[in-house]
Design a protein around this motif. Structure first.
Motif, PDB file in Angstrom:
ATOM      1  N   VAL A  17       0.831  -1.193   0.000  1.00 37.53           N
ATOM      2  CA  VAL A  17       0.000   0.000   0.000  1.00 37.53           C
ATOM      3  C   VAL A  17       0.860   1.235   0.000  1.00 37.53           C
ATOM      4  N   THR A  27     -10.553   5.978  -5.374  1.00 40.13           N
ATOM      5  CA  THR A  27      -9.445   5.115  -4.987  1.00 40.13           C
ATOM      6  C   THR A  27      -8.836   5.654  -3.712  1.00 40.13           C
ATOM      7  N   THR A  29      -6.061   4.563  -0.126  1.00 36.91           N
ATOM      8  CA  THR A  29      -5.242   3.630   0.632  1.00 36.91           C
ATOM      9  C   THR A  29      -5.313   4.002   2.090  1.00 36.91           C
ATOM     10  N   ASN A 368      -7.341   0.253  -1.266  1.00 32.81           N
ATOM     11  CA  ASN A 368      -6.128  -0.509  -0.970  1.00 32.81           C
ATOM     12  C   ASN A 368      -5.980  -0.561   0.539  1.00 32.81           C
ATOM     13  N   GLY A 374      -3.099  -6.567  -2.136  1.00 25.06           N
ATOM     14  CA  GLY A 374      -2.513  -5.303  -2.546  1.00 25.06           C
ATOM     15  C   GLY A 374      -2.973  -4.842  -3.903  1.00 25.06           C
ATOM     16  N   SER A 375      -3.737  -5.657  -4.625  1.00 21.37           N
ATOM     17  CA  SER A 375      -4.210  -5.265  -5.949  1.00 21.37           C
ATOM     18  C   SER A 375      -5.481  -4.431  -5.886  1.00 21.37           C
ATOM     19  N   GLY A 376      -6.000  -4.200  -4.681  1.00 14.61           N
ATOM     20  CA  GLY A 376      -7.174  -3.362  -4.511  1.00 14.61           C
ATOM     21  C   GLY A 376      -8.414  -4.155  -4.180  1.00 14.61           C
ATOM     22  N   LYS A 387     -11.413  -9.501  -3.888  1.00 13.67           N
ATOM     23  CA  LYS A 387     -10.036  -9.326  -3.450  1.00 13.67           C
ATOM     24  C   LYS A 387      -9.414 -10.710  -3.378  1.00 13.67           C
TER      25      LYS A 387
END
Length: 403
Positions: A17, A27, A29, A368, A374-376, A387
């Motif tokens: 992240v 989007t 994180t 994230n 970790g790919s979202g 996920k």
């Protein structure tokens, strides 16, 4: 189904992240974790007008480790967000449902009377199935961290999940065991009065048949008959099983591991996300879990900064390592922050107004977070999360990613 197959192969990737605050472009994180502020375990304090967010979970009783973990993970996220002093502030309140559907409905009603505008649903599946009906009827949007039954979201446009659904876990587990060549003969021990265990088992068996993975038998147990597993283990041993698949929570799994060891039966063991927490179970010899494999969305031993900060804070506050229930609840709160920002919601809006906005926005955002690979984290319009799970093995008392 094809999408689930792709997801299930994306195992053991490192959670990565970029530690940024949430933004309003769909989007976000998770940010750096400030370990100086201790969260309140009851109702949080916001610096300004706040969204009222409520949830039910087992805060007492045999399943309290799950409810307390979710409450604490959510509270840490709330306190972090409130400390930022931005437009999104939260007031969090959890009610105890003792892992009982009827008590969960009573707890939900108490939260509704309190003024809950958005919901974390319920922590466990049966209570989650019960309360989600009222979330739908009352038009209060819900995002549950861990109620994984498909019935929680089916037919309810305003109920979403942060956790993997039970079928997804069963399918992914069968594919992982087959693709990694972990077993020639599989035996399943499952809990027949638990929708979580049953849902995973059913999909596992169907996918195993499709793949040609040999399941040589299965055996069940239920509440009140969950202390002695000698019969089930004897059946597995007699069938020549070299891997036991355990779609269950870690309490009965711990007994199975101990009793298998006592009888000198040493197959491989493969579990699911409910197994997370077995290493910190009071009175359990963690060495018995050496070599146990499982799929989980969260690895507390990961070395990325966001996970390290979260785990450090959780340990400082509660004296134990957080499990995936805590991490999923933490991610739920940050998902709400992102969605509310993206939708332009304000705390003076009614629950139904917020609900309509979030139904539109959730399938468009990417988070994230701490969980996944970790790919979202994204969501389908039916409320199910997308996920990738991680394949983990317990080595030297820690979770280690499997290749």
């Amino acid at each position: 189904m094809k999408k689930l197959r792709i997801l299930s192969l994306a195992m053991a990737a490192a959670l990565s992240v970029s530690l940024l605050a949430g933004c309003s472009d769909g989007t976000a994180t998770t940010p750096d974790t400030d370990t100086s502020a201790a969260p309140n375990d009851t109702t949080s304090t916001a610096t300004g007008a706040a969204f009222k967010i409520g949830g039910t979970g087992p805060l007492t009783g045999a399943a309290s480790i799950y409810g307390l973990a979710a409450q604490r993970g959510a509270q840490i996220a709330v306190d972090e967000i409130n400390a930022l002093g931005g437009d999104i502030q939260f007031e969090l309140k959890y009610e105890d449902d003792v892992h009982d559907p009827e008590k969960a409905v009573n707890a939900y009603n108490a939260l509704k009377e309190w003024g809950m505008q958005i919901s974390l649903g319920s922590v466990t599946s049966k209570p989650g199935e019960a309360t989600s009906v009222y979330n739908f009827e009352d038009r209060i949007f819900a995002l549950t961290p861990s109620a994984s039954s498909t019935a929680v979201v089916e037919g309810k446009d305003n109920v979403f999940q942060m956790c993997f659904t039970d079928p997804n876990q069963g399918l992914a587990s069968a594919e992982y065991i087959y693709n990694q060549g972990l077993a020639e003969k599989v035996f399943i021990i499952w809990k027949n009065d638990d929708v979580y265990s049953t849902g995973i088992k059913d999909t596992f068996m169907a996918e195993a048949e499709t793949l040609g993975l040999e399941v040589v038998g299965d055996a069940t147990f239920a509440d009140g008959n969950d202390q002695d597993f000698s019969v089930q283990l004897g059946q597995a041993k007699d069938a020549g099983a070299d891997l036991l698949f355990l779609p269950m929570y870690y309490q009965p799994a711990s007994l199975i591991l101990a009793q298998a060891d006592a009888m000198g039966y040493t197959p491989k063991f493969f579990g699911v996300d409910g197994m997370d927490g077995i290493l910190t179970m009071e009175g359990f010899d963690a060495s018995l879990a050496e070599g146990v494999m499982l799929l989980t969305p969260f690895n507390a031993d990961a070395t990325d900064e966001a996970t390290v900060n979260f785990v450090t804070k959780y340990k400082e506050l509660y004296g134990e390592t957080p499990n995936q229930f805590a991490a999923d609840a933490y991610d739920c709160v940050y998902a709400y922050k992102l969605a509310l920002e993206t939708a332009g919601c304000t705390p003076d809006m009614s629950a139904s107004e917020i609900c309509d906005k979030l139904i539109e926005v959730f399938p468009t955002i990417t988070l994230n977070g701490l969980t996944g690979d970790g790919s979202g984290i994204t969501w389908e319009s039916n409320g199910q999360v997308s996920k990738a799970p991680k394949g983990m093995v317990i080595q030297d008392g820690a979770y280690v990613g499997m290749d």
